[in-house]
Design a protein around this motif. Structure first.
Motif, PDB file in Angstrom:
ATOM      1  N   VAL A 190      55.066   3.773 -35.659  1.00 16.19           N
ATOM      2  CA  VAL A 190      54.341   4.567 -34.666  1.00 16.19           C
ATOM      3  C   VAL A 190      53.345   5.502 -35.341  1.00 16.19           C
ATOM      4  CG1 VAL A 190      54.572   6.322 -32.871  1.00 16.19           C
ATOM      5  CG2 VAL A 190      56.210   4.441 -32.982  1.00 16.19           C
ATOM      6  N   VAL A 191      53.807   6.177 -36.424  1.00 15.52           N
ATOM      7  CA  VAL A 191      52.918   7.097 -37.146  1.00 15.52           C
ATOM      8  C   VAL A 191      51.732   6.339 -37.740  1.00 15.52           C
ATOM      9  CG1 VAL A 191      52.749   8.632 -39.148  1.00 15.52           C
ATOM     10  CG2 VAL A 191      54.719   8.773 -37.623  1.00 15.52           C
TER      11      VAL A 191
ATOM     12  N   LEU B 291      50.365   3.536 -36.627  1.00 13.67           N
ATOM     13  CA  LEU B 291      49.452   3.153 -35.547  1.00 13.67           C
ATOM     14  C   LEU B 291      48.585   4.315 -35.098  1.00 13.67           C
ATOM     15  CD1 LEU B 291      48.501   1.030 -33.516  1.00 13.67           C
ATOM     16  CD2 LEU B 291      50.387   1.742 -32.006  1.00 13.67           C
ATOM     17  N   VAL B 292      49.222   5.478 -34.908  1.00 12.60           N
ATOM     18  CA  VAL B 292      48.466   6.657 -34.487  1.00 12.60           C
ATOM     19  C   VAL B 292      47.455   7.056 -35.551  1.00 12.60           C
ATOM     20  CG1 VAL B 292      48.633   9.102 -33.910  1.00 12.60           C
ATOM     21  CG2 VAL B 292      50.307   7.492 -32.990  1.00 12.60           C
ATOM     22  N   ALA B 293      47.866   7.018 -36.821  1.00 14.35           N
ATOM     23  CA  ALA B 293      46.958   7.379 -37.917  1.00 14.35           C
ATOM     24  C   ALA B 293      45.773   6.423 -37.991  1.00 14.35           C
ATOM     25  CB  ALA B 293      47.721   7.390 -39.232  1.00 14.35           C
TER      26      ALA B 293
ATOM     27  N   ILE C 219      44.408   4.766 -35.489  1.00 14.92           N
ATOM     28  CA  ILE C 219      43.501   5.073 -34.378  1.00 14.92           C
ATOM     29  C   ILE C 219      42.671   6.318 -34.678  1.00 14.92           C
ATOM     30  CG2 ILE C 219      43.415   5.769 -31.954  1.00 14.92           C
ATOM     31  CD1 ILE C 219      45.902   4.045 -31.470  1.00 14.92           C
ATOM     32  N   VAL C 220      43.350   7.354 -35.236  1.00 17.65           N
ATOM     33  CA  VAL C 220      42.628   8.587 -35.579  1.00 17.65           C
ATOM     34  C   VAL C 220      41.553   8.306 -36.619  1.00 17.65           C
ATOM     35  CG1 VAL C 220      42.858  10.858 -36.646  1.00 17.65           C
ATOM     36  CG2 VAL C 220      44.527  10.106 -34.945  1.00 17.65           C
TER      37      VAL C 220
ATOM     38  N   SER D 238      49.590  11.858 -42.353  1.00 18.16           N
ATOM     39  CA  SER D 238      50.513  10.936 -41.682  1.00 18.16           C
ATOM     40  C   SER D 238      51.724  10.647 -42.550  1.00 18.16           C
ATOM     41  CB  SER D 238      49.797   9.638 -41.323  1.00 18.16           C
ATOM     42  OG  SER D 238      49.315   8.986 -42.494  1.00 18.16           O
TER      43      SER D 238
END
Length: 384
Positions: free
Chosen positions: A30-31, A33-35, A37-38, A360
């Motif tokens: 999850v981390v 994926l979020v990183a 996108i950012v 991240s």
């Protein structure tokens, strides 16, 4: 040689871990994926900023001298006929221009704001002064009017006080009155007739003025103005009952337009209250130079403004009209468009990737070790 390679191998700041020792977790996914996108969003934002020029602002002391100022304006007066509207300028150096006609266009407007007629021949009609006396001078206060017949008098006592009397005198002499515009009586009667015809109309005035770059003012005055004792007073005493100077400023700028300029009076409008008077705008003009990405310089101006209404029921009675008083700031603003270098762009991209990756990793480590500690305490029975 093998010893040198071993020493070089010892400098490796990125030691590799055998894949058998990797442990992948749901929180880590999850981390990640979020990183990702950012990083993608920051990458797009940085790329857009790179391809768009940035504007650098600098303030310097204005040392320019002897320049001229172009004032662009577009003002609508819904209750003042074009015949009665004049434009005057004056400055502290003594330069004065009254009833300016060149570079200005007027549009007659009906009560609904629709254009009746548009002409570029100036603001007012012919210049109306005091009546011309027979002796060659202008009618002064307390003097009896005796108009000239322009050489067609039958006796020294004959007076021609109207256009019709001049025509009759010419007719008796057998002369043709070929150019009535040069006859003072005809000019005055034509002006009055135009005032009556345009009663209830409005006027849109637009164009530009070329003035010296010193403090001064320009104004829109109902009725012809003249300069006397350093005070502007209206010549049309017959219209002393008052004017409605309600107005809307469609456009007002100083100099050439440039990207990003904001003119605070564009679209401003003011409605006159019950009493008439003088509406004043006090403008501080800031000299500005805008240099685009190609190196082309635009010399222009920005301005700030304050407003004030002077009631006409005071003594001394102010001239009715809309006045724009302008002064200049000693500071010049310089805007320069600049593109960022490729190295600066690449440095920012590296900072984005490295920064997001590091943060991240810290977040993932915090979540992993937190979950591990919590699970261990649960196994020991401290959490149920």
């Amino acid at each position: 040689m093998d010893g040198f390679l071993q020493k070089l191998k010892g400098l490796d700041a990125y030691p590799k871990v055998n894949e058998d020792f990797y442990k992948r977790t749901l929180s880590g996914g999850v981390v990640t994926l979020v990183a990702s996108i950012v990083m993608l969003l920051l990458f797009v934002s940085e790329t857009r900023s790179y391809f768009y020029s940035a504007t650098e602002t600098k303030l310097v002391v204005d040392t320019s001298r002897g320049e001229r100022l172009r004032v662009n304006f577009d003002v609508t007066f819904p209750s003042v006929p074009c015949t009665l509207l004049s434009v005057d300028t004056m400055d502290i150096s003594g330069e004065q221009h009254h009833d300016i006609r060149h570079d200005i266009e007027k549009k007659r407007l009906d009560a609904h704001g629709n254009v009746i007629e548009a002409r570029k021949e100036g603001i007012g009609g012919a210049k109306i002064e005091n009546p011309l006396q027979k002796h060659g001078g202008r009618l002064s206060k307390g003097e009896e009017y005796c108009g000239t017949c322009y050489g067609a008098e039958e006796s020294d006592e004959q007076c021609c006080n109207s256009c019709e009397e001049v025509r009759d005198a010419y007719k008796k002499k057998g002369w043709a009155l070929t150019n009535p515009d040069l006859i003072d009586q005809c000019t005055r009667e034509d002006f009055v007739e135009r005032v009556k015809t345009q009663q209830g109309e409005g006027c849109n005035v637009h164009g530009f003025l070329d003035v010296s770059k010193v403090a001064g003012n320009f104004h829109f005055a109902p009725g012809k103005g003249f300069y006397e004792s350093n005070i502007n007073v209206p010549e049309l005493s017959a219209l002393e009952q008052g004017f409605n100077i309600t107005h809307k400023i469609n456009k007002l700028s100083f100099g050439t337009e440039f990207p990003g300029v904001v003119n605070p009076l564009d679209g401003a409008q003011w409605t006159q209250p019950a009493s008439d008077g003088t509406y004043q705008y006090f403008i501080k003009v800031v000299p500005t130079i805008y240099t685009d990405i190609r190196g082309r310089k635009i010399h222009s101006n920005q301005f700030s403004v304050t407003e004030h209404f002077r009631d006409g029921n005071v003594r001394p009675k102010p001239q009715r009209g809309v006045f724009f008083f302008y002064d200049f700031s000693p500071i010049k603003v310089i805007f320069t468009e600049e593109n960022r270098s490729l190295l600066h762009y690449l440095t920012n991209l590296c900072a984005i990737v490295g920064g997001v990756f590091t943060v991240s990793g810290i977040i993932d480590s915090f979540i992993y070790h937190g979950q591990k500690a919590l699970k261990k305490k649960m196994e020991l029975g401290k959490y149920r």
